[in-house]
Design a protein around this motif. Sequence first.
Motif, mmCIF file in Angstrom:
data_model
loop_
_atom_site.group_PDB
_atom_site.id
_atom_site.type_symbol
_atom_site.label_atom_id
_atom_site.label_comp_id
_atom_site.label_asym_id
_atom_site.label_seq_id
_atom_site.Cartn_x
_atom_site.Cartn_y
_atom_site.Cartn_z
ATOM 1 N N ILE A 15 -2.241 -0.997 5.261
ATOM 2 C CA ILE A 15 -1.155 -0.320 5.976
ATOM 3 C C ILE A 15 -0.710 0.878 5.142
ATOM 4 N N LEU A 16 -0.529 2.017 5.806
ATOM 5 C CA LEU A 16 0.018 3.200 5.155
ATOM 6 C C LEU A 16 1.255 3.660 5.932
ATOM 7 N N PRO A 17 2.204 4.275 5.260
ATOM 8 C CA PRO A 17 3.361 4.839 5.976
ATOM 9 C C PRO A 17 2.900 5.833 7.033
ATOM 10 N N ASP A 18 3.595 5.873 8.160
ATOM 11 C CA ASP A 18 3.210 6.762 9.256
ATOM 12 C C ASP A 18 3.173 8.223 8.832
ATOM 13 N N GLU A 19 4.067 8.626 7.919
ATOM 14 C CA GLU A 19 4.102 10.030 7.524
ATOM 15 C C GLU A 19 2.823 10.441 6.788
ATOM 16 N N ILE A 20 2.198 9.481 6.074
ATOM 17 C CA ILE A 20 0.940 9.792 5.387
ATOM 18 C C ILE A 20 -0.188 9.913 6.400
ATOM 19 N N SER A 21 -0.259 8.978 7.341
ATOM 20 C CA SER A 21 -1.282 9.050 8.392
ATOM 21 C C SER A 21 -1.149 10.341 9.180
ATOM 22 N N GLY B 95 -12.979 9.210 3.416
ATOM 23 C CA GLY B 95 -12.987 9.400 1.975
ATOM 24 C C GLY B 95 -11.587 9.486 1.393
ATOM 25 N N ILE B 96 -10.693 10.162 2.106
ATOM 26 C CA ILE B 96 -9.301 10.288 1.658
ATOM 27 C C ILE B 96 -8.599 8.934 1.712
ATOM 28 N N LEU B 97 -8.823 8.187 2.780
ATOM 29 C CA LEU B 97 -8.223 6.857 2.892
ATOM 30 C C LEU B 97 -8.709 5.951 1.762
ATOM 31 N N ASN B 98 -10.006 6.004 1.456
ATOM 32 C CA ASN B 98 -10.551 5.191 0.367
ATOM 33 C C ASN B 98 -9.872 5.517 -0.959
ATOM 34 N N LYS B 99 -9.627 6.803 -1.180
ATOM 35 C CA LYS B 99 -9.027 7.204 -2.453
ATOM 36 C C LYS B 99 -7.562 6.759 -2.532
ATOM 37 N N ILE B 100 -6.836 6.877 -1.421
ATOM 38 C CA ILE B 100 -5.435 6.439 -1.402
ATOM 39 C C ILE B 100 -5.350 4.930 -1.617
ATOM 40 N N ILE B 101 -6.247 4.184 -0.959
ATOM 41 C CA ILE B 101 -6.263 2.728 -1.115
ATOM 42 C C ILE B 101 -6.651 2.346 -2.545
ATOM 43 N N TYR C 115 -5.971 4.079 -5.261
ATOM 44 C CA TYR C 115 -4.753 4.259 -6.061
ATOM 45 C C TYR C 115 -3.827 3.061 -5.882
ATOM 46 N N GLN C 116 -3.748 2.580 -4.647
ATOM 47 C CA GLN C 116 -2.831 1.480 -4.321
ATOM 48 C C GLN C 116 -3.274 0.184 -4.974
ATOM 49 N N GLU C 117 -4.556 -0.133 -4.911
ATOM 50 C CA GLU C 117 -5.035 -1.445 -5.357
ATOM 51 C C GLU C 117 -5.403 -1.486 -6.836
ATOM 52 N N VAL C 118 -6.076 -0.458 -7.301
ATOM 53 C CA VAL C 118 -6.602 -0.494 -8.662
ATOM 54 C C VAL C 118 -5.601 0.070 -9.662
ATOM 55 N N LYS C 119 -4.931 1.136 -9.285
ATOM 56 C CA LYS C 119 -3.976 1.749 -10.212
ATOM 57 C C LYS C 119 -2.547 1.252 -9.983
ATOM 58 N N ASN C 120 -2.402 0.370 -8.975
ATOM 59 C CA ASN C 120 -1.082 -0.203 -8.674
ATOM 60 C C ASN C 120 -0.018 0.867 -8.426
ATOM 61 N N ILE C 121 -0.429 1.923 -7.743
ATOM 62 C CA ILE C 121 0.498 3.002 -7.397
ATOM 63 C C ILE C 121 0.717 2.979 -5.892
ATOM 64 N N GLU C 122 1.952 2.812 -5.473
ATOM 65 C CA GLU C 122 2.255 2.809 -4.046
ATOM 66 C C GLU C 122 2.014 4.206 -3.464
ATOM 67 N N PRO C 123 1.291 4.293 -2.343
ATOM 68 C CA PRO C 123 0.993 5.606 -1.767
ATOM 69 C C PRO C 123 2.259 6.330 -1.302
ATOM 70 N N THR C 124 2.346 7.588 -1.666
ATOM 71 C CA THR C 124 3.460 8.431 -1.234
ATOM 72 C C THR C 124 2.899 9.693 -0.608
ATOM 73 N N TRP D 201 -16.985 1.963 -6.974
ATOM 74 C CA TRP D 201 -18.208 2.663 -6.597
ATOM 75 C C TRP D 201 -18.162 3.150 -5.151
ATOM 76 N N GLN D 202 -17.611 2.333 -4.254
ATOM 77 C CA GLN D 202 -17.506 2.763 -2.858
ATOM 78 C C GLN D 202 -16.606 3.988 -2.733
ATOM 79 N N SER D 203 -15.530 4.018 -3.507
ATOM 80 C CA SER D 203 -14.647 5.192 -3.495
ATOM 81 C C SER D 203 -15.382 6.410 -4.051
#
Length: 452
Positions: free
Chosen positions: A300-306, A322-328, A330-339, A7-9
């Motif tokens: 923590i996100l890779p420097d290239e993404i930041s 908002g973008i950071l929330n969405k990337i996080i 994907y990382q936590e709920v969908k178990n997808i490492e941010p690229t 919901w926060q996302s």
Amino acid sequence: MDLNQLWQSTLGEIELQISRPNFLTWLKNSALINKDDQGMAIVGLPNNFAKEWVANKYHKMILTALHSLDESIRKIDYVVVDEKKQIFRASVKSSPSQDHQSALPEIKIDQETNLNPKYTLSSFVVGSSNELSYAASTAVIKEVGKKYNPLFIYGGTGLGKTHLIQAIGNEIKNKYKNKIKVKYVSSEKFVNDVVWAIRNKRMDDIKEKYRNIDVLIIDDIQFIGGKERSEEEFFHTFNILHENNKQIIISSDRPPAAIPTLEARLRSRFEGGMITDVSYPDYEMRLAIIKTKLQEKEKILPDEISDFIAHKIQRNVREIEGILNKIIFYQEVKNIEPTIKIAEEIVGNILQQSAKNITPQQVIKAVADFYEIVPGDFINRSRKKRIVEPRQISAFLLRDLLSMSYPDIGEKLGKRDHSTVIHSYEKISREMNKNHSLNQKIILIKENIYKN
């Protein structure tokens, strides 16, 4: 799946699409209560009025945002909380295994002051775009009511004004151990209070509520313009507080002189204090904001993404979060490492959503409204500065926001030669980097385009 995180996302997505007063009024106390295997999500709201309003006004937006984060969600039902029992009453058919009577997550807003404790000076990133406003804020905290009164802070949407003015309130509250009474309120809430008091013949209640405090913080004062009874009540409240050395802190999306609907006597009062602005953050500051937000979320996100986000998102600090929330998410709920590819897709969707459905006519009208002229003035051959500057800004925005060709822009602005349009675009692009006033005008015009 963590419903609160989902919901926060979702709220992070919606907050980018509607005005902050509307977001705070209708969605601040909302919650995602449940979602089932049939694709139904249950959204909880504090009363029937909020339920009906959100269901009618924001249903499509909420469903789109939820579905983009969780593709299994295809339907939404809205339920109401019983304020005494803190229980949601769902009007949906539920299986025995489903619990639609989940309590609202604890609201952290201070009920006495209306302040959100998450807004602190320590979490406010200071840079060249806001250092004067920050310095004035710290001075006010040290000498409440004696220095910079009123303090008027202005700037575009999503640049940190609300964070800063609420941080002032929280610092005063904590430093003086609640001995100084602080009240934060949006101008929309103030107007609603006045309307309620008029309808119920209870104006004395409003006077007592707003005049017996030591620090009044009012957000988005531009929305009070044109509402005569509210302006009158605020004018008298302002005078009483000011005469008694009570601190007044105000935010707006523009300086007092640029709020055309504001009464002259109120504008004069505002201009009698300290006026500071919060402008667009530069690349280094945007990167610092990203690092700070990640630290707050313990992520923590890779420097290239930041680095990519800091380069691409230049208009709105809230968009960055908002973008950071969405990337996080994907990382936590969908178990997808941010690229970097995922970041590019998310940022691309955000930017595309911002520009979607904007027409050349809307751009031209927004410029004309800001300068208080009619769109037809762009077409004539006048070379008066009051016409030339908005015409050149229109050319710049049509190219910048809609990627229109120079000949097409010339056609829209009175059949002008494409070389004239190129000159206008390059002139504004060049001057924006060194003319702070021009840059602020364009920020406000863009905000009005996106808002509408």
